[in-house]
Design an enzyme around this catalytic site. Structure first.
Site, PDB file in Angstrom:
ATOM      1  N   ASP A  95      36.985 -51.664  37.438  1.00 26.75           N
ATOM      2  CA  ASP A  95      38.188 -52.295  37.360  1.00 26.75           C
ATOM      3  C   ASP A  95      38.517 -52.943  38.494  1.00 26.75           C
ATOM      4  O   ASP A  95      38.042 -52.877  39.752  1.00 26.75           O
ATOM      5  CB  ASP A  95      38.961 -50.747  37.687  1.00 26.75           C
ATOM      6  CG  ASP A  95      40.818 -50.884  37.572  1.00 26.75           C
ATOM      7  OD1 ASP A  95      41.340 -50.386  36.451  1.00 26.75           O
ATOM      8  OD2 ASP A  95      41.275 -51.465  38.640  1.00 26.75           O
TER       9      ASP A  95
ATOM     10  N   ASP B 261      46.130 -63.706  34.321  1.00 25.47           N
ATOM     11  CA  ASP B 261      45.282 -63.894  33.084  1.00 25.47           C
ATOM     12  C   ASP B 261      43.938 -64.883  33.087  1.00 25.47           C
ATOM     13  O   ASP B 261      42.786 -64.565  32.650  1.00 25.47           O
ATOM     14  CB  ASP B 261      46.129 -64.681  32.073  1.00 25.47           C
ATOM     15  CG  ASP B 261      47.021 -63.766  31.293  1.00 25.47           C
ATOM     16  OD1 ASP B 261      47.076 -62.398  31.576  1.00 25.47           O
ATOM     17  OD2 ASP B 261      47.704 -64.216  30.579  1.00 25.47           O
TER      18      ASP B 261
ATOM     19  N   GLU C 233      43.374 -54.306  33.290  1.00 27.23           N
ATOM     20  CA  GLU C 233      42.054 -55.051  34.129  1.00 27.23           C
ATOM     21  C   GLU C 233      40.705 -54.197  34.074  1.00 27.23           C
ATOM     22  O   GLU C 233      40.150 -54.184  35.082  1.00 27.23           O
ATOM     23  CB  GLU C 233      42.799 -55.271  35.507  1.00 27.23           C
ATOM     24  CG  GLU C 233      42.780 -54.321  36.622  1.00 27.23           C
ATOM     25  CD  GLU C 233      43.757 -53.007  36.232  1.00 27.23           C
ATOM     26  OE1 GLU C 233      44.109 -53.150  35.101  1.00 27.23           O
ATOM     27  OE2 GLU C 233      44.128 -52.304  36.992  1.00 27.23           O
TER      28      GLU C 233
HETATM   29  N1  LIG Z   1      47.978 -61.047  34.129  1.00 23.27           N
HETATM   30  C1  LIG Z   1      47.572 -59.840  33.454  1.00 23.27           C
HETATM   31  N2  LIG Z   1      47.961 -58.683  34.070  1.00 23.27           N
HETATM   32  C2  LIG Z   1      47.724 -57.510  33.396  1.00 23.27           C
HETATM   33  C3  LIG Z   1      47.139 -57.423  32.220  1.00 23.27           C
HETATM   34  N3  LIG Z   1      46.873 -56.278  31.752  1.00 23.27           N
HETATM   35  C4  LIG Z   1      47.214 -55.611  32.769  1.00 23.27           C
HETATM   36  N4  LIG Z   1      47.871 -56.332  33.872  1.00 23.27           N
HETATM   37  C5  LIG Z   1      48.336 -55.863  35.370  1.00 23.27           C
HETATM   38  O1  LIG Z   1      47.519 -55.215  35.906  1.00 23.27           O
HETATM   39  C6  LIG Z   1      47.746 -54.678  37.083  1.00 23.27           C
HETATM   40  C7  LIG Z   1      47.064 -53.254  37.293  1.00 23.27           C
HETATM   41  O2  LIG Z   1      47.587 -52.874  38.390  1.00 23.27           O
HETATM   42  P1  LIG Z   1      47.291 -51.334  38.868  1.00 23.27           P
HETATM   43  O3  LIG Z   1      46.913 -50.226  37.925  1.00 23.27           O
HETATM   44  O4  LIG Z   1      48.338 -50.993  39.903  1.00 23.27           O
HETATM   45  O5  LIG Z   1      45.918 -51.416  39.693  1.00 23.27           O
HETATM   46  P2  LIG Z   1      45.468 -52.576  40.902  1.00 23.27           P
HETATM   47  O6  LIG Z   1      46.526 -53.388  41.230  1.00 23.27           O
HETATM   48  O7  LIG Z   1      44.301 -53.251  40.139  1.00 23.27           O
HETATM   49  O8  LIG Z   1      45.084 -51.579  41.910  1.00 23.27           O
HETATM   50  P3  LIG Z   1      43.482 -50.753  41.877  1.00 23.27           P
HETATM   51  O9  LIG Z   1      43.103 -50.494  40.502  1.00 23.27           O
HETATM   52  O10 LIG Z   1      44.181 -49.514  42.688  1.00 23.27           O
HETATM   53  O11 LIG Z   1      42.592 -51.451  42.914  1.00 23.27           O
HETATM   54  C8  LIG Z   1      49.348 -54.300  36.598  1.00 23.27           C
HETATM   55  O12 LIG Z   1      50.156 -55.229  37.485  1.00 23.27           O
HETATM   56  C9  LIG Z   1      49.474 -54.992  34.885  1.00 23.27           C
HETATM   57  O13 LIG Z   1      50.574 -55.621  34.646  1.00 23.27           O
HETATM   58  C10 LIG Z   1      46.970 -58.741  31.500  1.00 23.27           C
HETATM   59  O14 LIG Z   1      46.209 -58.902  30.464  1.00 23.27           O
HETATM   60  N5  LIG Z   1      47.110 -59.934  32.002  1.00 23.27           N
END
Ligand SMILES: Nc1nc2c(ncn2[C@@H]2O[C@H](COP(=O)(O)OP(=O)(O)OP(=O)(O)O)[C@@H](O)[C@H]2O)c(=O)[nH]1
Length: 257
Positions: free
Chosen positions: A135, A152, A178
């Site tokens: 992750d 992205d 992610e």
């Molecule tokens: N640009 C983009 N963002 C995405 C996509 N899928 C998920 N996200 C974003 O990924 C982010 C995941 O955030 P969190 O689950 O809070 O996790 P994090 O910020 O990585 O924090 P930790 O996992 O605790 O390190 C969210 O803001 C989602 O909107 C995608 O396909 N494109």
């Protein structure tokens, strides 16, 4: 032309037989050699013509059959081409349905399928099989600070890096957002940890620049291997829990259990 070959052959035989009978009658009745010669030569000419007509009809029948055969072969070839095209289309559609659009990695459906396949192999051959959940750290911050497009781009480049550094026999999929999942067949957890840490170090030095600033991207990973009595669910849950331990322990690390 449309008469059967058998009918034609019977007619030919009958006509020749009749004509030969007539030759015999001519000979029996003949008074002088001159008229006998003339009648026999007429009869021979008739026989020759009859045979020539038969041969022509035979040729026509062969030509017709050859034409029909060719038409059938063309039809079969067209059907084969169509079927191949359909199969190709089905393969492509299946491939599309199994692929994540953004990263071009296998998606969650593909992961489930492969996980079951490798699980069955593991049960049968008992070779080590490791599973990792990866992750990206603080990914929300990338989106929030530099925009969704930048996020992205990170996902695309990280995916490319991960895929290109793995062995052909390893499997990686985008599980969602992610989060990525990895299957490492014939790999015990110690070796898998080395592999994941190498990946982690490679990703950490990817030269991202957003809004003119260098940006470091890291990931955390949870790792485990299949053990006796495991199911695909228990292994996945264990890897997922390990991932959360890695996050809790400060991120940018691999936690094996
Ligand atoms: N640009 C983009 N963002 C995405 C996509 N899928 C998920 N996200 C974003 O990924 C982010 C995941 O955030 P969190 O689950 O809070 O996790 P994090 O910020 O990585 O924090 P930790 O996992 O605790 O390190 C969210 O803001 C989602 O909107 C995608 O396909 N494109």
């Amino acid at each position: 032309m449309h008469e059967s070959r058998q009918g034609d052959t019977e007619t030919l035989n009958r006509e020749i037989r009749d004509e030969l009978d007539r030759v015999g009658e001519d000979i029996a009745r003949s008074q002088d050699l001159g008229s006998l010669k003339q009648s026999i030569s007429q009869r021979l000419e008739f026989i020759g013509n009859t045979m020539e007509r038969f041969r022509q009809r035979e040729q026509e029948r062969e030509d017709l059959l050859a034409g029909q055969l060719e038409a059938m072969q063309e039809k079969v070839a067209a059907m084969e081409a169509h079927s191949e095209q359909m199969q190709q289309q089905v393969r492509e559609e299946r491939q599309r349905a199994m692929t994540d659009l953004l990263t071009q990695l296998p998606n969650r459906e593909a992961w489930q399928e492969r996980l079951l396949f490798e699980f069955n192999r593991w049960q049968r051959y008992q070779q080590p099989l490791s599973v990792a959940v990866i992750d990206i750290d603080l990914f929300k911050k990338v989106n929030d600070s530099y925009g969704h497009k930048a996020g992205d781009r990170v996902l695309q480049l990280v995916s490319r890096e991960l895929r290109s550094r793995l062995r052909e026999t390893d499997f990686i999929a985008r599980y969602g957002g992610e989060e990525f999942v990895l299957l490492l067949p014939e790999t015990g957890v110690e070796t898998a940890e080395e592999v994941i840490d190498t990946l982690r170090n490679r990703v950490a030095v990817l030269p991202f620049h957003f809004g003119g600033e260098p940006v470091n991207i890291t990931f955390s990973a949870g790792l485990t291997e299949f053990r006796a009595n495991d199911s695909v669910e228990t292994v996945f849950d264990r890897a997922d829990r390990a991932l959360y331990q890695a996050k809790d322990a400060g991120r940018n690390r691999t936690q094996s259990v």
